[in-house]
Design a protein around this motif. Structure first.
Motif, PDB file in Angstrom:
ATOM      1  N   SER A 185      52.967 -50.885  43.242  1.00 21.38           N
ATOM      2  CA  SER A 185      54.307 -50.954  43.841  1.00 21.38           C
ATOM      3  C   SER A 185      54.556 -52.341  44.440  1.00 21.38           C
ATOM      4  N   PRO A 186      55.829 -52.701  44.640  1.00 22.67           N
ATOM      5  CA  PRO A 186      56.134 -53.976  45.303  1.00 22.67           C
ATOM      6  C   PRO A 186      55.468 -54.082  46.680  1.00 22.67           C
ATOM      7  N   ALA A 187      55.419 -52.987  47.418  1.00 24.85           N
ATOM      8  CA  ALA A 187      54.777 -53.017  48.744  1.00 24.85           C
ATOM      9  C   ALA A 187      53.274 -53.278  48.618  1.00 24.85           C
ATOM     10  N   GLN A 188      52.650 -52.720  47.588  1.00 20.37           N
ATOM     11  CA  GLN A 188      51.217 -52.955  47.379  1.00 20.37           C
ATOM     12  C   GLN A 188      50.955 -54.401  46.962  1.00 20.37           C
ATOM     13  N   TRP A 189      51.829 -54.965  46.119  1.00 18.64           N
ATOM     14  CA  TRP A 189      51.696 -56.387  45.767  1.00 18.64           C
ATOM     15  C   TRP A 189      51.805 -57.239  47.032  1.00 18.64           C
ATOM     16  N   THR A 190      52.766 -56.923  47.877  1.00 20.79           N
ATOM     17  CA  THR A 190      52.933 -57.675  49.127  1.00 20.79           C
ATOM     18  C   THR A 190      51.681 -57.560  49.979  1.00 20.79           C
ATOM     19  N   SER A 191      51.097 -56.374  50.042  1.00 21.99           N
ATOM     20  CA  SER A 191      49.871 -56.191  50.818  1.00 21.99           C
ATOM     21  C   SER A 191      48.732 -57.054  50.263  1.00 21.99           C
ATOM     22  N   MET A 192      48.598 -57.115  48.941  1.00 25.42           N
ATOM     23  CA  MET A 192      47.555 -57.970  48.350  1.00 25.42           C
ATOM     24  C   MET A 192      47.833 -59.437  48.642  1.00 25.42           C
ATOM     25  N   GLU A 193      49.094 -59.834  48.557  1.00 24.67           N
ATOM     26  CA  GLU A 193      49.471 -61.222  48.801  1.00 24.67           C
ATOM     27  C   GLU A 193      49.239 -61.650  50.245  1.00 24.67           C
ATOM     28  N   THR A 194      49.215 -60.693  51.159  1.00 28.19           N
ATOM     29  CA  THR A 194      49.107 -61.016  52.579  1.00 28.19           C
ATOM     30  C   THR A 194      47.753 -60.661  53.185  1.00 28.19           C
ATOM     31  N   GLY A 195      46.756 -60.340  52.347  1.00 25.02           N
ATOM     32  CA  GLY A 195      45.395 -60.208  52.854  1.00 25.02           C
ATOM     33  C   GLY A 195      44.844 -58.815  53.047  1.00 25.02           C
ATOM     34  N   ALA A 196      45.451 -57.797  52.448  1.00 22.84           N
ATOM     35  CA  ALA A 196      44.926 -56.429  52.583  1.00 22.84           C
ATOM     36  C   ALA A 196      43.669 -56.210  51.751  1.00 22.84           C
ATOM     37  N   GLY A 197      43.400 -57.092  50.822  1.00 19.33           N
ATOM     38  CA  GLY A 197      42.275 -56.933  49.911  1.00 19.33           C
ATOM     39  C   GLY A 197      42.785 -56.730  48.504  1.00 19.33           C
ATOM     40  N   LEU A 198      41.950 -56.168  47.659  1.00 23.11           N
ATOM     41  CA  LEU A 198      42.276 -55.950  46.255  1.00 23.11           C
ATOM     42  C   LEU A 198      42.431 -54.453  46.028  1.00 23.11           C
ATOM     43  N   LEU A 199      43.595 -54.035  45.567  1.00 19.00           N
ATOM     44  CA  LEU A 199      43.872 -52.632  45.339  1.00 19.00           C
ATOM     45  C   LEU A 199      43.045 -52.118  44.163  1.00 19.00           C
ATOM     46  N   ALA A 200      42.266 -51.051  44.406  1.00 20.90           N
ATOM     47  CA  ALA A 200      41.452 -50.456  43.346  1.00 20.90           C
ATOM     48  C   ALA A 200      42.097 -49.202  42.789  1.00 20.90           C
ATOM     49  N   GLY A 201      42.829 -48.468  43.605  1.00 15.62           N
ATOM     50  CA  GLY A 201      43.449 -47.214  43.173  1.00 15.62           C
ATOM     51  C   GLY A 201      42.929 -46.067  44.005  1.00 15.62           C
ATOM     52  N   LYS A 202      43.267 -44.869  43.592  1.00 14.87           N
ATOM     53  CA  LYS A 202      42.791 -43.685  44.304  1.00 14.87           C
ATOM     54  C   LYS A 202      41.443 -43.261  43.731  1.00 14.87           C
ATOM     55  N   PRO A 203      40.513 -42.898  44.604  1.00 14.36           N
ATOM     56  CA  PRO A 203      39.212 -42.433  44.111  1.00 14.36           C
ATOM     57  C   PRO A 203      39.374 -41.206  43.210  1.00 14.36           C
ATOM     58  N   ILE A 204      38.545 -41.116  42.183  1.00 11.73           N
ATOM     59  CA  ILE A 204      38.604 -39.983  41.262  1.00 11.73           C
ATOM     60  C   ILE A 204      37.799 -38.809  41.816  1.00 11.73           C
ATOM     61  N   SER A 205      38.098 -37.615  41.350  1.00  9.84           N
ATOM     62  CA  SER A 205      37.491 -36.405  41.900  1.00  9.84           C
ATOM     63  C   SER A 205      35.987 -36.318  41.651  1.00  9.84           C
ATOM     64  N   ALA A 206      35.464 -36.994  40.625  1.00 12.14           N
ATOM     65  CA  ALA A 206      34.033 -36.944  40.331  1.00 12.14           C
ATOM     66  C   ALA A 206      33.198 -37.746  41.329  1.00 12.14           C
ATOM     67  N   VAL A 207      33.860 -38.533  42.147  1.00 10.83           N
ATOM     68  CA  VAL A 207      33.173 -39.387  43.109  1.00 10.83           C
ATOM     69  C   VAL A 207      33.557 -38.982  44.524  1.00 10.83           C
ATOM     70  N   SER A 208      32.551 -38.748  45.345  1.00 10.16           N
ATOM     71  CA  SER A 208      32.808 -38.592  46.774  1.00 10.16           C
ATOM     72  C   SER A 208      32.612 -39.964  47.389  1.00 10.16           C
ATOM     73  N   LEU A 209      33.589 -40.401  48.148  1.00 12.84           N
ATOM     74  CA  LEU A 209      33.583 -41.739  48.715  1.00 12.84           C
ATOM     75  C   LEU A 209      33.694 -41.627  50.225  1.00 12.84           C
ATOM     76  N   ARG A 210      32.961 -42.478  50.914  1.00 13.47           N
ATOM     77  CA  ARG A 210      32.996 -42.467  52.366  1.00 13.47           C
ATOM     78  C   ARG A 210      32.834 -43.909  52.828  1.00 13.47           C
ATOM     79  N   LEU A 211      33.455 -44.224  53.948  1.00 17.69           N
ATOM     80  CA  LEU A 211      33.334 -45.556  54.534  1.00 17.69           C
ATOM     81  C   LEU A 211      32.524 -45.456  55.818  1.00 17.69           C
ATOM     82  N   VAL A 212      31.510 -46.298  55.922  1.00 18.73           N
ATOM     83  CA  VAL A 212      30.706 -46.377  57.135  1.00 18.73           C
ATOM     84  C   VAL A 212      30.693 -47.846  57.556  1.00 18.73           C
ATOM     85  N   ASP A 213      31.308 -48.125  58.702  1.00 19.37           N
ATOM     86  CA  ASP A 213      31.455 -49.517  59.172  1.00 19.37           C
ATOM     87  C   ASP A 213      32.033 -50.404  58.075  1.00 19.37           C
TER      88      ASP A 213
END
Length: 167
Positions: free
Chosen positions: A9-37
């Motif tokens: 989306s245009p908002a996601q492009w703006t976020s990448m342009e302003t330092g949010a990081g690199l958009l990967a997408g939504k995690p798929i159901s076969a993968v459980s993902l967790r963030l620790v620190d």
């Protein structure tokens, strides 16, 4: 998880342009993902629970709530819509700045071919391969993102095996 460029989306492009990081997408159901620190951990049927002979397990595997998780070494965050944003390698962080928070926007600046955030004496430095006639623009943009030093280089050193990643 990955995101097609046409679906960003245009908002996601703006976020990448302003330092949010690199958009990967939504995690798929076969993968459980967790963030620790901010580090991305994954588990699922396809994720090895141990290395051969346990070599490297202490550094790369962690048990949480009776599940073995793989430490990716990558930093990231999940936004309010459930999208995974990559920040880059934890080991590549310069203080509170992560590589993709600077490199992803820099790749969109005029004349930039490649960019790499490095730490020099604990200070963030952005190396840029590209058309140096844009150096003033690069310096202004980088300063606004917390990087005071730009080093233009003729050619980024690339990995020997695939010549696809900056070495």
């Amino acid at each position: 998880a990955w995101q097609r460029a046409s679906a960003i989306s245009p908002a996601q492009w703006t976020s990448m342009e302003t330092g949010a990081g690199l958009l990967a997408g939504k995690p798929i159901s076969a993968v459980s993902l967790r963030l620790v620190d901010t580090e991305i951990l994954v588990t699922g049927d396809h994720v090895n629970k141990s290395y051969l002979g346990g070599e490297g397990d202490a550094d790369n595997k962690v048990t949480l709530e009776n599940h073995i998780w793989h430490r990716t070494g990558d930093a990231g965050h999940i936004d309010a819509e459930g999208f995974l944003w990559l920040k880059g390698r934890h080991s590549g962080a310069c203080g509170t700045l992560y590589p993709f928070e600077i490199e992803a926007p820099a790749r969109l600046w005029p004349g930039v071919k490649r960019a790499a955030l490095v730490s020099v004496y604990a200070m963030p430095v952005l190396a840029i391969e590209g058309d140096v006639t844009h150096l003033d623009q690069w310096q202004k943009a980088a300063k606004g993102m917390g990087v005071d030093t730009i080093v233009p280089i003729a050619q980024m050193p690339m990995d020997r095996r695939h010549h696809s990643k900056i070495d």
